[in-house]
Scaffold this active site. Structure first.
Site, PDB file in Angstrom:
ATOM      1  N   ASP A 169       0.827  -1.202   0.000  1.00  0.00           N
ATOM      2  CA  ASP A 169       0.000   0.000   0.000  1.00  0.00           C
ATOM      3  C   ASP A 169       0.865   1.258   0.000  1.00  0.00           C
ATOM      4  OD1 ASP A 169      -2.790  -0.526  -0.076  1.00  0.00           O
ATOM      5  OD2 ASP A 169      -2.721  -1.333   1.941  1.00  0.00           O
ATOM      6  N   LYS A 170       1.822   1.299   0.924  1.00  0.00           N
ATOM      7  CA  LYS A 170       2.617   2.514   1.081  1.00  0.00           C
ATOM      8  C   LYS A 170       3.597   2.710  -0.068  1.00  0.00           C
ATOM      9  CE  LYS A 170       3.420   1.378   5.456  1.00  0.00           C
ATOM     10  NZ  LYS A 170       3.822   1.425   6.879  1.00  0.00           N
TER      11      LYS A 170
END
Length: 394
Positions: A169-170
């Site tokens: 995600d990051k």
């Protein structure tokens, strides 16, 4: 001085983490980010734990420097309001599954018809084609499918393991933010916008390839199975805690032997070259661990630093906050949120000498700026009131 993206406007139809992190980075760097949320709940991260006065830390920590409009995109009037906002923007970014924005009427052709020069960004899990294109995706799904869980497990035969943070995600968020700025630079030169597509799978595979896919690189060689990694990682127990020590060069190996008072290691045939030390990694790390248990982390830090050996204490989350390096570097900042109260957050990581990033506002309440934003887009007070009355915006 304003940030480097001052004057650019971003329409943010993303939720959860990957998209909101990307747009927060753009906001930190000066962009005017308009977060478009659904009526009622808004971004799912608003419902998370670690709350203050009804606001979750998960939402607050990836949505600062944004204004929020809450709108029903399934109503044609809500869709038209968002297109009206996009007509005055530079970037439109969304992370719905493929096909959803088209059904809502805010796909790339719809937005480009209102703003031909816009940079339109689509983030998704697996891309727009293929058997997984329409799958629902969360971070662990990408860790599994990208090879990351296998890499974390240590070998092809070992039990796969998840990285204990939402790395895909990051990483996708950081990649998206970089792609947006590159597309804006290209538009400055050509005058033309474009569609930027990014899948979480592609972001993670690209991230892994340089260091973890050597056995799959050469087409004229059969792919190799990943041999088992050392049964010890580079986290060692000390007398009072844990630390990391990492040596690569011959000079660092000599320094380690001196600091640990083990000169016989320098004569050991298993450890005479970097290649041999890698080949005999289990023996080397086991010997290192045996010695490090004898003293405290601070004692070893002093000895190792004197010999130029890379080392650091293992910090818990709370210890990190109080560490003198974090304080000296200004890594964390304290800010006041009008509802959540006093907060500690990580500052924008990239520091610009002439156009500094800044935290200008905390994460918005749901629909906090709906009227303000629609007025800026040219709607009259009566038109805004009519949308509110019809339950199209809040």
């Amino acid at each position: 001085m304003p940030g480097p993206l001052d004057g650019y406007r971003v329409i943010d139809l993303t939720s959860m983490v990957s998209g909101p992190l990307a747009t927060m980075m753009l906001g930190d760097q000066g962009a005017d980010v308009i977060k478009v949320e659904s009526l009622g709940q808004g971004d799912h991260t608003r419902t998370g734990s670690n709350r203050s006065n009804g606001l979750s830390s998960g939402f607050l920590n990836v949505n600062r420097n944004k204004r929020s409009i809450a709108v029903n995109l399934k109503d044609a009037r809500g869709r038209d309001a968002v297109i009206c906002l996009a007509a005055r923007a530079d970037v439109f970014i969304q992370n719905f599954r493929p096909g959803v924005v088209e059904r809502l009427g805010v796909g790339e052709p719809d937005i480009r018809a209102a703003n031909p020069a816009i940079v339109y960004v689509s983030i998704n899990g697996f891309g727009e084609t293929g058997p997984y294109a329409e799958k629902r995706v969360y971070d662990p799904i990408i860790q599994a499918a990208s090879g990351l869980a296998s890499v974390q497990g240590g070998s092809d035969d070992a039990r796969p393991r998840l990285v204990r943070t939402i790395l895909p995600d990051k990483l996708t968020g950081v990649t998206a933010a970089q792609a947006v700025t590159a597309a804006l630079l290209a538009r400055e030169r050509s005058g033309k916008g474009q569609h930027v597509r990014l899948s979480m799978l592609d972001a993670v595979v690209s991230f892994l390839w340089a260091s973890d896919m050597g056995g799959q690189t050469f087409l004229e060689q059969a792919p190799t199975e990943q041999r088992a990694a050392s049964f010890i990682d580079l986290i060692y127990e000390t007398k009072d805690g844990h630390m990391s020590v990492a040596v690569m060069s011959d000079r660092e190996w000599v320094g380690l032997a001196r600091a640990l008072e083990r000169p016989e290691w320098l004569e050991d045939a298993r450890f005479r070259t970097p290649a041999l030390r890698d080949e005999n990694i289990d023996d080397r790390l086991a010997l290192t661990q045996e010695v490090l248990r004898a003293r405290t982390t601070d004692e070893w830090m002093e000895r190792l630093e004197a010999e130029g050996v890379p080392c650091a204490p293992v910090l818990t989350r709370t210890a990190l906050v109080a560490h003198p390096q974090v304080a000296a570097g200004g890594t964390l900042v304290e800010v006041d949120h009008p509802v959540a109260g006093r907060m500690r957050q990580a500052r924008p990581a990239a520091r610009f000498g002439a156009t500094p990033s800044s935290i200008r506002r905390g994460a918005p309440l749901l629909g906090e700026h709906s009227e303000e934003l629609l007025a800026e887009a040219g709607l009259s007070a009566a038109e805004i009131a009519a949308l509110q009355g019809a339950g199209v915006i809040a």
